[in-house]
Design a protein around this motif. Structure first.
Motif, PDB file in Angstrom:
ATOM      1  N   PHE A  39      -1.059   3.363  -5.488  1.00  0.00           N
ATOM      2  CA  PHE A  39      -0.147   3.397  -4.354  1.00  0.00           C
ATOM      3  C   PHE A  39      -0.686   4.370  -3.305  1.00  0.00           C
ATOM      4  O   PHE A  39      -1.055   5.496  -3.616  1.00  0.00           O
ATOM      5  CB  PHE A  39       1.248   3.835  -4.792  1.00  0.00           C
ATOM      6  CG  PHE A  39       1.907   2.883  -5.757  1.00  0.00           C
ATOM      7  CD1 PHE A  39       2.179   1.575  -5.380  1.00  0.00           C
ATOM      8  CD2 PHE A  39       2.246   3.285  -7.039  1.00  0.00           C
ATOM      9  CE1 PHE A  39       2.785   0.695  -6.266  1.00  0.00           C
ATOM     10  CE2 PHE A  39       2.842   2.411  -7.931  1.00  0.00           C
ATOM     11  CZ  PHE A  39       3.121   1.109  -7.542  1.00  0.00           C
ATOM     12  N   GLU A  73       1.636  -2.714   4.826  1.00  0.00           N
ATOM     13  CA  GLU A  73       0.714  -3.607   4.129  1.00  0.00           C
ATOM     14  C   GLU A  73      -0.264  -4.256   5.100  1.00  0.00           C
ATOM     15  O   GLU A  73      -1.442  -4.458   4.773  1.00  0.00           O
ATOM     16  CB  GLU A  73       1.491  -4.662   3.353  1.00  0.00           C
ATOM     17  CG  GLU A  73       2.208  -4.097   2.141  1.00  0.00           C
ATOM     18  CD  GLU A  73       2.922  -5.142   1.320  1.00  0.00           C
ATOM     19  OE1 GLU A  73       3.156  -4.905   0.124  1.00  0.00           O
ATOM     20  OE2 GLU A  73       3.259  -6.208   1.882  1.00  0.00           O
ATOM     21  N   GLN A  78      -1.115   0.256   0.110  1.00  0.00           N
ATOM     22  CA  GLN A  78      -0.466  -0.236  -1.106  1.00  0.00           C
ATOM     23  C   GLN A  78       0.853   0.513  -1.243  1.00  0.00           C
ATOM     24  O   GLN A  78       0.869   1.733  -1.394  1.00  0.00           O
ATOM     25  CB  GLN A  78      -1.353   0.017  -2.326  1.00  0.00           C
ATOM     26  CG  GLN A  78      -0.888  -0.655  -3.599  1.00  0.00           C
ATOM     27  CD  GLN A  78      -1.197  -2.143  -3.616  1.00  0.00           C
ATOM     28  OE1 GLN A  78      -1.969  -2.649  -2.807  1.00  0.00           O
ATOM     29  NE2 GLN A  78      -0.592  -2.860  -4.560  1.00  0.00           N
ATOM     30  N   LEU A  80       4.850   1.608  -2.379  1.00  0.00           N
ATOM     31  CA  LEU A  80       5.883   1.752  -3.399  1.00  0.00           C
ATOM     32  C   LEU A  80       7.131   2.302  -2.728  1.00  0.00           C
ATOM     33  O   LEU A  80       7.090   3.334  -2.054  1.00  0.00           O
ATOM     34  CB  LEU A  80       5.450   2.710  -4.511  1.00  0.00           C
ATOM     35  CG  LEU A  80       6.522   3.002  -5.575  1.00  0.00           C
ATOM     36  CD1 LEU A  80       6.812   1.744  -6.387  1.00  0.00           C
ATOM     37  CD2 LEU A  80       6.088   4.147  -6.493  1.00  0.00           C
ATOM     38  N   LYS A 121       6.792  -3.359  -6.283  1.00  0.00           N
ATOM     39  CA  LYS A 121       6.736  -2.452  -5.133  1.00  0.00           C
ATOM     40  C   LYS A 121       7.993  -1.585  -5.019  1.00  0.00           C
ATOM     41  O   LYS A 121       8.150  -0.854  -4.039  1.00  0.00           O
ATOM     42  CB  LYS A 121       6.566  -3.254  -3.843  1.00  0.00           C
ATOM     43  CG  LYS A 121       5.320  -4.112  -3.802  1.00  0.00           C
ATOM     44  CD  LYS A 121       5.297  -4.993  -2.563  1.00  0.00           C
ATOM     45  CE  LYS A 121       4.097  -5.927  -2.566  1.00  0.00           C
ATOM     46  NZ  LYS A 121       4.119  -6.860  -1.399  1.00  0.00           N
TER      47      LYS A 121
END
Length: 260
Positions: A39, A73, A78, A80, A121
């Motif tokens: 992440f 994105e 990446q 979370l 996510k």
């Protein structure tokens, strides 16, 4: 950069009447056992959902979270999202300065949150735990199992066009006034905050519609803005770097002092 053991030692989890999982252990478990890319952007979900929603028809807006996720994105990050469990219920109480009401999650909102959950996510913070601690721990958790040979530092002028600096970054407008004095000593807290927190701004959604497009980010400092001393290449002197408040970012006043 602060290490996980340092933050785990200094942060104080909330006192609870019944045993709860440690935020540090939960976050470490997520990073150490998951597969795929590490992440690089941790989103304070509640902060993004409530952003600019303090009007009569405002609500906890899942579409705003989705909007921030999609934008990051597209920038190669990446993502979370960290969110309290109560916002995963069919209904929950929302408290604003304009009043309190029970929000019923719409079909489109439920689709948005379930999509994040199914794609790995979304991390749901258990009832009775403070979500702030989870995304704070996530910023310093060890992700070596997930990243492998991938560096968590983005170089300037990288080919992907990503902004440079340490990853993961924390996406939140939270000023953390509630934690500032109780977590880390002031200097460490200021260093952590300036190097990890990324603020955002966008036009608020009205239910699932955004009047204007686009989102702006205020990136974290590439270098910490504090006095720093480094040995000079000749090893005979120390160069001190002093930030100046009215100078541009990245420009510092340097003094070289010979060693005696």
């Amino acid at each position: 950069r602060l290490c996980l053991c340092h933050v785990c030692y200094l942060l104080h989890p909330p006192l609870l009447s019944t045993p709860k999982p440690s935020p540090a252990l939960c976050v470490v478990a997520i990073h150490s056992t998951r597969e795929g890319r590490p992440f690089t952007a941790i989103i304070d979900g509640a902060n993004a959902a409530y952003y600019m929603q303090n009007y009569d028809e405002g609500r906890f807006n899942f579409h705003q979270i989705e909007f921030v996720v999609n934008t990051l994105e597209e920038m190669g990050e990446q993502v979370l999202v960290v969110i309290p469990e109560r916002y995963m219920q069919k209904t929950f109480m929302v408290h604003k300065t304009t009043g309190s009401f029970r929000q019923v999650v719409s079909t489109t909102e439920d689709v948005a949150r379930q999509k994040l959950l199914q794609e790995g996510k979304l991390y749901v913070v258990p009832f009775g735990m403070l979500d702030d601690y989870y995304w704070m721990y996530a910023s310093v958790a060890d992700q070596r199992a997930a990243c492998g040979d991938e560096s968590m530092f983005v170089e300037p002028d990288n080919k992907e066009g990503r902004w440079p600096g340490i990853r993961p970054m924390l996406i939140s407008n939270d000023k953390m006034r509630d934690h500032k004095l109780s977590l880390l000593e002031p200097r460490l807290f200021r260093r952590w905050y300036s190097n990890f927190i990324v603020n955002f701004t966008f036009s608020p959604f009205i239910k699932d519609v955004q009047p204007k497009s686009g989102i702006g980010f205020t990136t974290a400092d590439f270098y910490s803005r504090e006095i720093q001393g480094n040995p000079s290449p000749d090893s005979k002197s120390t160069t001190w770097h002093l930030p100046v408040s009215d100078w541009d970012d990245g420009h510092v006043f340097c003094i070289r002092i010979p060693r005696h």
